[in-house]
Design an enzyme around this catalytic site. Sequence first.
Site, PDB file in Angstrom:
ATOM      1  N   GLU A  17     -46.729  -5.969  27.785  1.00 38.79           N
ATOM      2  CA  GLU A  17     -47.777  -5.831  26.764  1.00 38.79           C
ATOM      3  C   GLU A  17     -49.171  -6.037  27.366  1.00 38.79           C
ATOM      4  OE1 GLU A  17     -44.862  -7.118  23.058  1.00 38.79           O
ATOM      5  OE2 GLU A  17     -46.491  -8.465  23.605  1.00 38.79           O
ATOM      6  N   TYR A  31     -45.035  -0.649  19.248  1.00 44.10           N
ATOM      7  CA  TYR A  31     -43.993  -1.192  18.378  1.00 44.10           C
ATOM      8  C   TYR A  31     -42.702  -0.373  18.441  1.00 44.10           C
ATOM      9  CZ  TYR A  31     -46.849  -4.824  16.172  1.00 44.10           C
ATOM     10  OH  TYR A  31     -47.593  -5.966  15.920  1.00 44.10           O
ATOM     11  N   LYS A  69     -54.735  -9.228  14.333  1.00 45.19           N
ATOM     12  CA  LYS A  69     -54.408  -7.994  13.602  1.00 45.19           C
ATOM     13  C   LYS A  69     -55.501  -7.598  12.600  1.00 45.19           C
ATOM     14  CE  LYS A  69     -49.366  -8.470  13.994  1.00 45.19           C
ATOM     15  NZ  LYS A  69     -48.080  -8.470  13.233  1.00 45.19           N
ATOM     16  N   ASN A 106     -49.769 -10.223   8.828  1.00 42.15           N
ATOM     17  CA  ASN A 106     -49.577 -11.627   9.201  1.00 42.15           C
ATOM     18  C   ASN A 106     -50.477 -12.085  10.357  1.00 42.15           C
ATOM     19  OD1 ASN A 106     -48.245 -10.299  11.197  1.00 42.15           O
ATOM     20  ND2 ASN A 106     -46.249 -11.230  10.848  1.00 42.15           N
ATOM     21  N   HIS A 139     -50.142 -11.124  16.501  1.00 38.25           N
ATOM     22  CA  HIS A 139     -48.944 -10.764  17.272  1.00 38.25           C
ATOM     23  C   HIS A 139     -48.934 -11.643  18.512  1.00 38.25           C
ATOM     24  CE1 HIS A 139     -46.062  -8.472  19.694  1.00 38.25           C
ATOM     25  NE2 HIS A 139     -46.902  -8.685  20.695  1.00 38.25           N
TER      26      HIS A 139
HETATM   27  P1  GDP Z   1     -43.094 -11.366  15.111  1.00 43.82           P
HETATM   28  O1  GDP Z   1     -42.586 -11.405  16.537  1.00 43.82           O
HETATM   29  O2  GDP Z   1     -43.134 -12.736  14.473  1.00 43.82           O
HETATM   30  O3  GDP Z   1     -44.422 -10.649  14.984  1.00 43.82           O
HETATM   31  O4  GDP Z   1     -42.026 -10.557  14.223  1.00 43.82           O
HETATM   32  P2  GDP Z   1     -41.128  -9.246  14.479  1.00 43.82           P
HETATM   33  O5  GDP Z   1     -41.101  -8.890  15.948  1.00 43.82           O
HETATM   34  O6  GDP Z   1     -39.829  -9.457  13.775  1.00 43.82           O
HETATM   35  O7  GDP Z   1     -41.887  -8.096  13.683  1.00 43.82           O
HETATM   36  C1  GDP Z   1     -43.045  -7.474  14.214  1.00 43.82           C
HETATM   37  C2  GDP Z   1     -44.043  -7.277  13.110  1.00 43.82           C
HETATM   38  O8  GDP Z   1     -43.527  -6.346  12.164  1.00 43.82           O
HETATM   39  C3  GDP Z   1     -44.369  -8.526  12.277  1.00 43.82           C
HETATM   40  O9  GDP Z   1     -45.304  -9.374  12.886  1.00 43.82           O
HETATM   41  C4  GDP Z   1     -44.886  -7.900  10.993  1.00 43.82           C
HETATM   42  O10 GDP Z   1     -46.258  -7.504  11.127  1.00 43.82           O
HETATM   43  C5  GDP Z   1     -44.014  -6.659  10.873  1.00 43.82           C
HETATM   44  N1  GDP Z   1     -42.886  -6.912   9.973  1.00 43.82           N
HETATM   45  C6  GDP Z   1     -41.759  -7.632  10.227  1.00 43.82           C
HETATM   46  N2  GDP Z   1     -40.941  -7.649   9.162  1.00 43.82           N
HETATM   47  C7  GDP Z   1     -41.578  -6.902   8.197  1.00 43.82           C
HETATM   48  C8  GDP Z   1     -41.225  -6.522   6.862  1.00 43.82           C
HETATM   49  O11 GDP Z   1     -40.174  -6.878   6.323  1.00 43.82           O
HETATM   50  N3  GDP Z   1     -42.139  -5.736   6.202  1.00 43.82           N
HETATM   51  C9  GDP Z   1     -43.303  -5.304   6.783  1.00 43.82           C
HETATM   52  N4  GDP Z   1     -44.160  -4.539   6.086  1.00 43.82           N
HETATM   53  N5  GDP Z   1     -43.657  -5.650   8.030  1.00 43.82           N
HETATM   54  C10 GDP Z   1     -42.800  -6.431   8.724  1.00 43.82           C
END
Ligand code: GDP
Length: 140
Positions: A128, A51, A11, A114, A117
């Site tokens: 994807e 997304y 990222k 973070n 992905h």
């Molecule tokens: P992943 O599969 O571990 O990447 O997590 P998710 O599918 O739940 O979320 C997708 C992405 O959305 C995450 O990797 C973060 O970059 C973002 N994200 C998730 N939760 C939050 C949040 O509470 N705040 C913000 N700003 N970004 C979030």
Amino acid sequence: MAIQRTFSIIKPDATKRNLTGAIVAKFEAAGLRVVASKRIQMTLAQAETFYGVHSERPFFGELCEFMISEPIVVQVLEGEDAIAKNREVMGATNPADAAEGTIRKDFALSIGENSVHGSDAPETAAEEIAFFFSGLELVG
Ligand code: GDP
């Protein structure tokens, strides 16, 4: 468990801090092989499509703006149980919860920024990969 392919993104927060090689080293140390890789910068439309599953979440706008803020590195990783192994190497979504030695524990800045992905299931991995790579780019 069979050999699988999964999709990965390094990222913007990580490409900006020149962490691409350090992150790829973690994949390789875990037995994941990079079988396709390119550095791109997404458009807002691409980020919103990619997304789309999160479109109702409060952080959707912030997430899409972040993902287009700098170049990213999109990759296909291959290996034994690659989807689960990649998720393990990535660590928990929130770096505060991520296990020692994981990418997010070592590099992530916040729950949003973070660093990586990774696909969460075989169906999403296939979708994807196809979203970013043509068959000709997947030489194995
Ligand atoms: P992943 O599969 O571990 O990447 O997590 P998710 O599918 O739940 O979320 C997708 C992405 O959305 C995450 O990797 C973060 O970059 C973002 N994200 C998730 N939760 C939050 C949040 O509470 N705040 C913000 N700003 N970004 C979030």
